[in-house]
Design an enzyme around this catalytic site. Structure first.
Site, PDB file in Angstrom:
ATOM      1  N   HIS A  82       0.864  -1.094   0.408  1.00  0.00           N
ATOM      2  CA  HIS A  82      -0.180   0.146   0.190  1.00  0.00           C
ATOM      3  C   HIS A  82       0.586   1.532  -0.074  1.00  0.00           C
ATOM      4  O   HIS A  82       0.534   2.684   0.560  1.00  0.00           O
ATOM      5  CB  HIS A  82      -1.108  -0.263   1.435  1.00  0.00           C
ATOM      6  CG  HIS A  82      -1.794  -1.681   1.057  1.00  0.00           C
ATOM      7  ND1 HIS A  82      -3.023  -1.407   0.395  1.00  0.00           N
ATOM      8  CD2 HIS A  82      -1.696  -2.355   1.729  1.00  0.00           C
ATOM      9  CE1 HIS A  82      -3.919  -1.903   0.647  1.00  0.00           C
ATOM     10  NE2 HIS A  82      -3.259  -2.389   1.375  1.00  0.00           N
ATOM     11  N   TYR A  97       0.066  -4.821  11.072  1.00  0.00           N
ATOM     12  CA  TYR A  97       0.247  -3.486  10.902  1.00  0.00           C
ATOM     13  C   TYR A  97       0.905  -2.307  11.728  1.00  0.00           C
ATOM     14  O   TYR A  97       1.634  -1.504  12.028  1.00  0.00           O
ATOM     15  CB  TYR A  97      -1.077  -3.366  10.868  1.00  0.00           C
ATOM     16  CG  TYR A  97      -1.311  -3.635   9.951  1.00  0.00           C
ATOM     17  CD1 TYR A  97      -1.207  -4.904   9.400  1.00  0.00           C
ATOM     18  CD2 TYR A  97      -2.471  -1.997   8.743  1.00  0.00           C
ATOM     19  CE1 TYR A  97      -2.067  -5.061   7.613  1.00  0.00           C
ATOM     20  CE2 TYR A  97      -3.154  -2.530   6.953  1.00  0.00           C
ATOM     21  CZ  TYR A  97      -2.660  -4.885   6.519  1.00  0.00           C
ATOM     22  OH  TYR A  97      -2.971  -4.920   5.353  1.00  0.00           O
ATOM     23  N   ASN A 138     -10.426  -3.529   2.191  1.00  0.00           N
ATOM     24  CA  ASN A 138     -10.178  -3.528   0.702  1.00  0.00           C
ATOM     25  C   ASN A 138     -11.081  -2.397  -0.192  1.00  0.00           C
ATOM     26  O   ASN A 138     -12.034  -3.006   0.454  1.00  0.00           O
ATOM     27  CB  ASN A 138      -9.258  -4.098   0.368  1.00  0.00           C
ATOM     28  CG  ASN A 138      -7.676  -4.670   0.554  1.00  0.00           C
ATOM     29  OD1 ASN A 138      -7.324  -3.414   1.007  1.00  0.00           O
ATOM     30  ND2 ASN A 138      -7.798  -6.144   0.909  1.00  0.00           N
TER      31      ASN A 138
END
Length: 485
Positions: free
Chosen positions: A55, A338, A128
């Site tokens: 990303h 993350y 997404n």
């Protein structure tokens, strides 16, 4: 140096299972003792400096979320507590595989990551523009993304690696069908839906829980881009989507999305025909209809791209009371990966940057670290428990429990039907869309070097729908293996 075909950890220990993370029972949470999983994810997060590993190319905007339907019977989340309540938010759209300077109009899933600045802290819904994903266990994520990146020898994209991995991972078939179809290239960031993709848990004030899936439906409608036009724009105007979003907001044409959810009773998870925690599957809207929650509106562009879009850090582990994780194995891995990536890429104090800082006052015992730019807690008490009236836990905000059972081991999901939903999606398309899907797949697979890989993937398509597999085989000048007919 001798060749060793036995997969090992970085310290040379053999790996017994590289496909399934270790959980407390088949549906239990992922175990911290799975050091192979932790090593893979931690190493993977540190493979690129300084842009995001995935990303990397993104665009963002500020806006607000307004509740339009009272769902407090399902969740005690304060920002969803009353009709008309508005919560400021920031969204980051992104492509997945390309680098920071890559083109916007490539065939790729789009990240759809929303940060809600609630009165109980930041809630990040990191999804997404697809309701599903390629894999369903975080232990496979580094391997999957490696296939999407550049070959370490040629430094070129490698279709052989892409399709080799997919052919060996039939759980990817549903997402591959989605990606290679019309929705694989959105016309703009404003004309695509967004999804939480994973299953989450909502808990109300009484402690009652339900499973939930999120759907952001674009009020502008869903519009896609012809591949030939997309390729032309990629060469002539690689920042097309970024500019389109910026200009729309700048001109007062504020894009919006209606948030809807599917609600599943807790007990249904044990009897539903697909595992509801498998992110490669969807829940039928007939079984669990969409329920409106509210509206998201984007009405302000960033003042500084780096400070806001590039330095924003979102994690599915950032939750607020009333919203909790599910046993989804892919989600369980993301809860760690993350935030770990942000600590590495931006720094230990990334959550103190203005774009990430919660609107309510932070109160904890975290101190020091690189780039600590506030008063570092001053001279206040710096440990807990303590006798000096420092911040203390609030038992009413404990995460609700759920039952687990079984043996702590590396196990797959109980259900391995990777073909029914992919076939349903293929049959849902009209004839023209199916032809475009097949043409896109054939064009991509023609670049694969080994017929063995093509043949294995053709069998996957055939198992989803005989016509699907046959048409792709014909397009590649191959035949469907007799063993699958």
């Amino acid at each position: 140096m001798t060749t060793n075909n036995r997969l090992t950890t970085s310290w040379g220990s053999p790996v017994g299972d590289n496909q399934n993370s270790m959980t407390a029972g088949g549906r239990g949470p992922t175990l911290l003792q799975d050091v192979h999983l932790l090593e893979k994810l931690a190493h993977f997060n540190r493979e690129r400096v300084p842009e995001r590993v995935v990303h990397a190319k993104g665009a963002g905007a500020h806006g607000y979320f307004e509740v339009t339907n009272d769902l407090s019977k399902y969740t005690k989340a304060d920002f969803l507590s009353e009709v008309g309540k508005r919560t400021p938010m920031f969204i980051r759209f992104s492509t997945v595989a390309g680098e920071l300077g890559s083109a916007d109009t490539v065939r790729d899933p789009r990240g759809f990551a929303v940060k809600f600045y609630t009165e109980d802290g930041n809630y990040d819904l990191v999804g997404n523009n697809t309701p599903i994903f390629f894999i369903r266990d975080a232990i496979k994520f580094p391997d999957f993304i490696h296939t999407q990146k550049r070959d370490p020898k040629t430094h070129l994209k490698n279709p052989t690696a892409v399709w080799d991995f997919w052919s060996h991972s039939p759980e990817s078939l549903h997402q591959v069908t989605y990606l290679m179809g019309d929705r694989g290239i959105p016309a703009s960031l404003r004309t695509m839906n967004g999804y939480g993709s994973h299953t989450f848990k909502w808990v109300n004030k009484e402690g009652d829980a339900v499973w939930v899936k999120y759907h952001f439906i674009a009020d502008q409608g869903v519009k896609n881009m012809d591949p030939q036009l997309a390729a032309k724009i990629a060469g002539e105007h690689p920042d097309y989507h970024t500019e389109d979003l910026f200009n729309a907001i700048e001109n007062g044409d504020y894009p919006s999305w209606t948030l809807k959810v599917q609600i599943m009773p807790i007990e249904d998870a044990n009897t539903y025909r697909f595992d509801p925690f498998d992110v490669t599957k969807v829940w039928s809207h007939k079984d669990y209809p969409l329920i409106e929650v509210g509206k998201m509106v984007l009405d302000k562009n960033p003042e500084n791209y780096f400070a806001e879009v590039e330095q924003v850090t979102l994690s599915p582990g950032n939750m607020v009371p009333g919203i909790e994780p599910s046993p989804d194995k892919m989600l369980q891995g993301r809860l760690f990966a993350y935030s770990d990536a942000h600590r590495y890429r931006v720094g230990a104090n990334h959550n103190m940057l203005p774009i990430n800082r919660p609107k309510n006052e932070q109160a904890n015992y975290q101190r020091d670290g690189q780039m600590r730019f506030d008063n570092n807690g001053g001279g206040s008490v710096y440990y807990e428990p303590n006798s000096f009236n420092g911040p203390a836990e609030t038992p009413e905000n404990k995460t609700s429990g759920f039952a687990v059972n079984g043996v702590a081991e590396s196990v797959s999901y109980d259900h391995d039907d990777h073909y029914t939903q992919a076939g349903d999606l293929y049959r849902l398309m009209d004839a023209d869309e199916r032809e475009r899907l097949v043409a896109n797949i054939v064009a991509s697979m023609k670049e694969v070097k080994l017929d063995e890989i093509k043949q294995r993937q053709i069998q996957n398509f055939y198992k989803a729908d005989p016509e699907y597999g046959t048409k792709i085989a014909e397009g590649l000048g191959l035949s469907v293996g007799e063993e699958v007919k």
